[in-house]
Enzyme design. Structure first.
Site, PDB file in Angstrom:
ATOM      1  CD  GLU A  86      -2.567   1.191   2.677  1.00 45.73           C
ATOM      2  OE1 GLU A  86      -2.111   0.522   3.628  1.00 45.73           O
ATOM      3  OE2 GLU A  86      -3.558   1.937   2.789  1.00 45.73           O
ATOM      4  CG  ASP A 128      -0.921   8.477   6.528  1.00 46.52           C
ATOM      5  OD1 ASP A 128      -0.991   7.858   5.453  1.00 46.52           O
ATOM      6  OD2 ASP A 128      -0.355   8.027   7.545  1.00 46.52           O
ATOM      7  CG  HIS A 142     -25.355  -6.661 -35.960  1.00 49.35           C
ATOM      8  ND1 HIS A 142     -26.307  -7.410 -35.321  1.00 49.35           N
ATOM      9  CD2 HIS A 142     -24.614  -6.081 -34.967  1.00 49.35           C
ATOM     10  CE1 HIS A 142     -26.156  -7.300 -33.993  1.00 49.35           C
ATOM     11  NE2 HIS A 142     -25.127  -6.488 -33.757  1.00 49.35           N
TER      12      HIS A 142
END
Lengths: 431, 431
Positions: free
Chosen positions: B326, B360, B419
């Site tokens: 992390e 942080d 299509h």
């Protein structure tokens, strides 16, 4: 086929929910079957793959990997016109997706403070390509090219084998043209489990993309977290906004092309002109007659087609935004004038000469699009699905010193004194 | 605290899996409890919310919405220094995230062929902010600001109330400063269910972001598909790459700041210098003594800290890429020289004066980061999480005519003649 006259006050989230009846599919039997398959592949690896391939695909394989010669021979049996079509589609898809490339950046936000964002391809990706009648070369191009443009350098493609152990040659040819050579003959939930957890034959990947049946979709949902997934595809949908300037024949042909996908496919027309809706209804009946999937189309229209007459173009757009269709065609007089007001749609086709099939195969944007209203929060498959970002943070001593008290204050408010300590230490070695 | 000497051949995916023992948490008891809560909220709405809030938060509420005066009074009781800290953090976070803004583009790829990508904010978003000791003002800023920068104009914040029915004033003050005013006193799985499915009090959202306990995380995973979610956060992690130039005191302080989060938090040091590892070990012991969460830190380090000695810086980086931490701190002589080699990490902190706490709270990049190795395929929370894209496709008649045979060829190869019909009709009205 249902027809409604919707007034302004009818255009609400709850009436759309009732009109569309999109399924919140969580069949517990499927979930528990798929869970067992995944556990089995985790434990028994290739042995489990072999057993499930025998059970579901009716073929006993000693080796899952498609050989180079299988790929080349599939390519060599293509007619050269179709090779040209694939090459041009590849070129268009590549050029469009190159516009989605994001680059790493750093910037000095204040003296000594460098911040930024590193963009890195996902290391290894798995592409799922359905077999049988759902096994399309266009899927291969649309899944593989964004990954390649993103710079992913390890890509595994899996697709279920036919009962003779072969793979649809169109899939192999498209893979060859895209530049994918790691291909395995394995499908279903067992294939997803192999990609997520790895076996001796198939190295685990970090992300799995591609469409599949309910077992594949359920397996993707269950392995999400261990690996990333693209999205869970629901039935295909088209929504067409039309006014009196629109061509009923074109609209009908586009609704029919949607309906031929499967019985669950949904075709919706929203028009301010009731007489247009009548003409479209007639065109649907007459054009249908000459189409090879007439029975399927008829069933699909019967169950899921929706004709909505509204008072104003604003109402039409509001309704479409609540539907959040996978494909949206805007066939009104000045279609580009409406673009800003479109909030939720997977792909937006503007004008009378932009039929959905041109986007399905050729134009360049991806044909893997958010279904079932998920266009409210998700995007077409793109290069952004195959990269991830890392934040970059760098302070010099002097720049940290300027803000140190504030950071410590914040940490202390949250009760984290070891966080404050980490800042304080930088300026007080002895302590 | 475990210490290993890892040689080149030890640095493999499987050894990292054994070293870290990251949990593949699928507690079936939690899953079935949470499923029941979600079903109950779907059926009974606010009545269910009231019952669960009484049961889990010990408070009986008649109204879930936080009033404007509650928000203002929380703001007014903050000391002005902390308001300044919040304002400066807001400014930094906003400035960084503005660099993630993507704009709608269109381009004429060839004459008469306009393609592009429309970028639209997700219409409505829900932010979850944990209560109790996990209820942090920084979470509010980090979750809300990217959504606001993305242009989301409907944001609901939910957070569980205290037993007296109040909300942590720091959370309310941070919400006030961020500019969030729609706040509800509801938490847990019931809060996630309310955001996903809506109740009379809380209108359903399209995406839910924010951290939470195992019930919240499980509920997010279960409602994924109905709404989008950000990610499932696991225990927090730091990995520090250090050489002999690194400062043992700084490293230890950063490992301690990680360890104080909770018992599951993981601190990893990878160093080419064994003597540094010894010094860090001593620093951990000595610095720990003065920290208020000493007991927690001690348990956390005991269970989860990892000291790895490797032969070369390349080995250190390879190991870190396999871990996909992390937070990654690179504390070697020329940290920027290593940046290109970092493949997998949530946030990268470079040099001796870039401790994790600065990221942080304050620097600007998001603190919501991929944990448990998911940095291999996912990104920090960002503006890109709060927008979605729609493809734009527009052809003129003449430009469609040039490619019509190729598109029809592709459609016919895939067996979709309706299509092909949709293309053919544009040039053959009579048929």
């Amino acid at each position: 086929m249902r027809k409604y006259y919707l007034r302004d006050s009818d255009i609400t989230e709850s009436s759309v929910a009732i009109l569309l009846n999109r399924i919140d599919d969580n069949n517990q039997d499927v979930v528990s079957t798929v869970k067992q398959i995944i556990e089995d592949v985790k434990v028994r690896g290739d042995y489990a793959l072999r057993d499930y391939t025998e059970k579901f695909d009716n073929v006993s394989l000693s080796d899952f990997k498609v050989t180079e010669s299988e790929i080349k021979s599939a390519y060599n049996q293509m007619d050269s016109d179709f090779i040209d079509v694939l090459l041009e589609a590849k070129k268009n898809i590549t050029e469009f997706h190159k516009h989605q490339i994001q680059n790493t950046w750093t910037k000095e936000f204040s003296p000594g403070v460098v911040l930024g964002q590193k963009v890195t391809p996902i290391p290894r990706v798995g592409l799922y390509v359905p077999g049988g009648k759902g096994g399309y070369p266009s899927t291969v191009l649309m899944d593989a090219i964004p990954a390649l443009v993103a710079g992913v350098n390890s890509i595994a493609l899996i697709t279920p084998p036919a009962a003779d152990g072969s793979i649809n040659p169109y899939i192999l040819a498209a893979a060859y043209i895209a530049g994918i050579s790691e291909i395995y003959k394995v499908g279903g939930a067992q294939g997803i489990a192999a990609l997520a957890y790895g076996t001796d034959s198939i190295k685990a990947v970090n992300k799995i993309v591609g469409p599949g049946n309910v077992y594949v979709a359920t397996a993707k949902k269950l392995v999400f977290g261990k690996v990333d997934i693209d999205m869970i595809a629901g039935p295909s949908e088209i929504c067409i906004i039309a006014d009196k300037s629109s061509n009923a024949s074109f609209i009908a042909s586009d609704m029919l092309s949607q309906a031929e996908h499967d019985e669950m496919a949904t075709s919706i027309l929203i028009s301010t002109d009731e007489s247009l809706v009548e003409r479209v209804t007639k065109q649907l009946q007459s054009q249908m007659q000459s189409l090879s999937r007439k029975d399927l189309i008829s069933k699909s229209l019967e169950s899921n087609a929706l004709l909505c007459i509204v008072d104003t173009l604003e109402n039409a757009i509001d309704l479409s935004n609540l539907i959040a269709p996978e494909h949206l065609e805007i066939m009104v007089e000045k279609p580009f004038d409406q673009l800003d007001k479109i909030i939720n749609a997977g792909a937006i086709f503007l004008g009378n000469y932009s039929p959905e099939p041109v986007g399905d195969y050729f134009a360049g944007p991806n044909h893997t699009l958010p279904t079932s209203g998920t266009a409210k929060f998700s995007s077409p498959l793109g290069v952004y699905d195959f990269v991830k970002k890392s934040s970059i943070i760098s302070y010099q001593k002097e720049s940290l010193e300027i803000i140190k008290d504030k950071v410590m204050h914040f940490a202390e408010i949250e009760g984290f004194d070891a966080h404050a300590n980490a800042i304080r230490r930088r300026f007080n070695h002895e302590s």
